[in-house]
Design a protein around this motif. Structure first.
Motif, PDB file in Angstrom:
ATOM      1  N   THR A   1      59.782 -15.421  27.884  1.00  0.00           N
ATOM      2  CA  THR A   1      59.333 -15.383  26.493  1.00  0.00           C
ATOM      3  C   THR A   1      58.736 -16.732  26.132  1.00  0.00           C
ATOM      4  N   ASP A   2      57.954 -16.772  25.078  1.00  0.00           N
ATOM      5  CA  ASP A   2      57.365 -18.035  24.616  1.00  0.00           C
ATOM      6  C   ASP A   2      58.385 -18.917  23.916  1.00  0.00           C
ATOM      7  N   THR A   3      59.512 -18.354  23.555  1.00  0.00           N
ATOM      8  CA  THR A   3      60.512 -19.106  22.779  1.00  0.00           C
ATOM      9  C   THR A   3      61.792 -19.338  23.580  1.00  0.00           C
ATOM     10  N   LEU A   4      61.698 -19.339  24.903  1.00  0.00           N
ATOM     11  CA  LEU A   4      62.880 -19.519  25.737  1.00  0.00           C
ATOM     12  C   LEU A   4      63.534 -20.872  25.457  1.00  0.00           C
ATOM     13  N   ASN A   5      64.810 -20.844  25.121  1.00  0.00           N
ATOM     14  CA  ASN A   5      65.583 -22.056  24.870  1.00  0.00           C
ATOM     15  C   ASN A   5      66.922 -21.901  25.586  1.00  0.00           C
TER      16      ASN A   5
ATOM     17  N   LYS B   1      70.361 -22.309  24.016  1.00  0.00           N
ATOM     18  CA  LYS B   1      70.883 -21.293  23.111  1.00  0.00           C
ATOM     19  C   LYS B   1      70.881 -19.898  23.725  1.00  0.00           C
ATOM     20  N   GLN B   2      70.111 -19.687  24.804  1.00  0.00           N
ATOM     21  CA  GLN B   2      69.997 -18.364  25.417  1.00  0.00           C
ATOM     22  C   GLN B   2      70.639 -18.355  26.796  1.00  0.00           C
TER      23      GLN B   2
ATOM     24  N   ASP C   1      60.464 -28.061  28.923  1.00  0.00           N
ATOM     25  CA  ASP C   1      59.635 -27.680  27.776  1.00  0.00           C
ATOM     26  C   ASP C   1      58.146 -27.933  28.021  1.00  0.00           C
TER      27      ASP C   1
END
Length: 557
Positions: free
Chosen positions: A184-188, A191-192, A525
């Protein structure tokens, strides 16, 4: 004829009587022997037989391994002997991550898991128990205990495997978390949690099986607290830059792990004192530029890479405004506006921190006749008497400091000296009291810093070259000891490491992509990999007075 009043006894009865008496005598004799010899016999603890080294075997499970269309919430395992459960909540790995709490019950030769919810539909699940279930007697863990089932009518069969090493030491990493994340574009990853995951064995090897055939992001983290989330401040990580494609065939990947603290740099706290004011940062920093916003200036220095200390010198205003431009270990620059305000003095005299000094090389360490020397002070220096500070050669020749080339660092607390002597045995730096005065006006006690002259026959030498290096490539050749402490770094090929103490060493090469003469870490990042480090496969054993030639290291193409 004489008569008798005694009754007559028949001969057969008399024979029986005598047999009975003989038996009694024999029995009595046997008892006496047992009493006599029993007391003399040595007591021996009976042996328990051969130690059980056979692990428990799974004889049945409900559901059966590779069951399709499973809709239950209970899983039970049956073994061929009594078993115990050991820390199953930490050791049982369920992939994909189910977020489905469970309880367990141990019942003699079986273990029952009861889950709170039914498992997600159209998914293949793998339960890897590790060594969580052991036999009751000797605690032998069940081997390769794994259960696979599907909540659909097919089993996912893709597999990802590989190995994990630390980039700085080249050593395998045990018990690290290797995860497959949804792209995903918001992979963190702070938190994931990963969708599929595994942990490395003692050889740094991992294997993730029965996964869906699609694209994933492959990332490894230390996961020290086992919460499956990344803590950038103290956990290593590694990743494959491009998404990987899990297909019907197995695929192998080798990852290297590194520290990469990408947390936002902050001022963690300030420590105001009468004599100084410290600004403590949230993580180590490489350098800091200080701009004073008014005409006032203060001496300052960077302590231990994480705190900036300003010194209270008179006269100055009650508060001083500064602009800080701070560079962290990733090269990220952050600006801060900070007010420096010292505590008001309470007594008649200000209590000062002790004025201390250290040296490179350390005191009593050998030096050659031509050497570079550093005096490192814990406060900026206001005055140095370069005529009174002298280099004493074999207790005969005294040369003042101003006879040598020397220079201060920006903060005026590190003095670098290029020195030369003709000593045969020792050199000594003589620092009289009052020859170095700090910005706080205090001085060092008289000191004599002694160093023996290095004897060539007590040391070894290593020569070699970098193979396969492109002409445009810049690299750093490093010799490190068994604890991976750097002995020396060189920046050209062929290379020669001189004056090496006897011992065992590793040779490694860093590809210096940005040509800054230091190793730079990676950043997930920014999809930036760390600068590669390649090790020579074999450890080098060096003896005193030996020279090793043609010790070459190859950069893979």
């Amino acid at each position: 004829m004489k008569t008798s009043n005694q009754p007559s006894i028949r001969p057969d009865v008399l024979g029986a009587f005598y047999i009975t008496r003989a038996m009694i005598k024999t029995l009595a004799l046997a008892i006496i022997c047992l009493l006599i010899f029993g007391r003399c016999a040595q007591e021996v603890v009976p042996t328990g037989g051969k130690k059980d080294s056979i692990p428990p075997n799974l004889v049945e499970s409900n559901p059966l391994n590779k069951t399709l269309n499973f809709k239950g919430r209970k899983i039970e395992l049956f073994f061929d002997e009594y078993v115990v459960v050991d820390n199953i909540n930490q050791k049982l790995i369920i992939t994909p991550e189910a977020d489905n709490p469970y309880s367990y019950k141990q019942n003699g030769m079986s273990v029952l898991l009861t889950f709170k919810n039914e498992f997600k539909d159209s998914t293949t699940f793998t339960l890897n128990f590790g060594d969580a279930i052991k036999d009751f007697a000797e605690k032998n863990p069940a081997k390769n205990l794994k259960l696979v089932f599907s909540t659909s009518n097919t089993l996912d069969s893709a597999r990802i495997y590989g190995s994990l090493k630390d980039i700085k030491t080249n050593k395998p990493i045990f018990d690290a978390l290797v995860g497959l994340y949804n792209v995903t574009d918001t992979l963190n990853i702070a938190k994931q949690k990963p969708y599929y995951f595994s942990r490395t064995d003692t050889s740094g090897v991992f294997s993730i099986e029965n996964i869906q055939s699609r694209e994933y992001k492959l990332i490894a983290i230390d996961d020290k607290n086992r919460n499956m989330l990344y803590n950038a401040k103290d956990e290593r990580m590694g990743f494959i830059s491009k998404p990987i494609k899990a297909g019907s065939d197995s695929a192998s990947y080798n990852l290297t792990m590194f520290l990469s603290d990408n947390t936002l740099l902050k001022i963690q706290r300030t420590i105001p004192r009468v004599n100084n004011y410290s600004v403590v940062f949230s993580k180590p920093i490489e350098k800091v530029n200080v701009t004073f916003m008014n005409k006032d200036t203060l001496p300052y220095l960077l302590e231990n890479g994480g705190a900036l200390k300003f010194f209270n010198v008179q006269p100055h205003p009650d508060s001083t405004l500064v602009k800080l431009s701070v560079t962290d270990s990733l090269g990220t620059v952050t600006d801060f506006d900070q007010k420096i305000a010292f505590q008001a003095p309470r007594g008649k005299e200000r209590q000062k921190d002790p004025f201390t000094i250290s040296t490179m090389p350390e005191s009593n360490k050998p030096v050659t006749n031509t050497f570079t020397y550093k005096l490192i002070l814990n406060k900026p220096v206001q005055f140095i008497d370069d005529q009174k500070i002298t280099l004493i050669t074999d207790s005969l020749t005294h040369e003042p400091l101003n006879a040598f080339k020397y220079e201060w660092n920006t903060n005026h607390n590190i003095l670098s000296i290029s020195a030369k002597s003709f000593a045969k045995d020792t050199v000594k730096w003589d620092l009289p009291k009052g020859s170095i005065i700090s910005v706080e006006g205090d001085t060092l006690a008289k000191m004599l810093l002694r160093h023996p002259i290095l004897k060539e026959e007590d040391y070894g030498q290593i020569k070699g070259a970098v193979i396969n290096a492109d002409t445009s490539m810049r690299f750093i050749v490093e010799l490190v000891d068994e604890q991976y402490k750097i002995f020396e770094s060189l920046y050209s090929s062929p290379y020669t490491f001189r004056h090496i103490p006897q011992g065992k060493y590793f040779l490694r090469i860093i590809v210096d992509k940005n040509r800054n003469k230091r190793w730079d870490t990676g950043e997930l990042d920014k999809d930036l990999q760390p600068e590669p480090i390649y090790y020579m496969p074999d450890k080098i054993l060096l003896k005193a007075n030996f020279e090793l030639n043609d010790v070459n290291i190859t950069i893979p193409k």
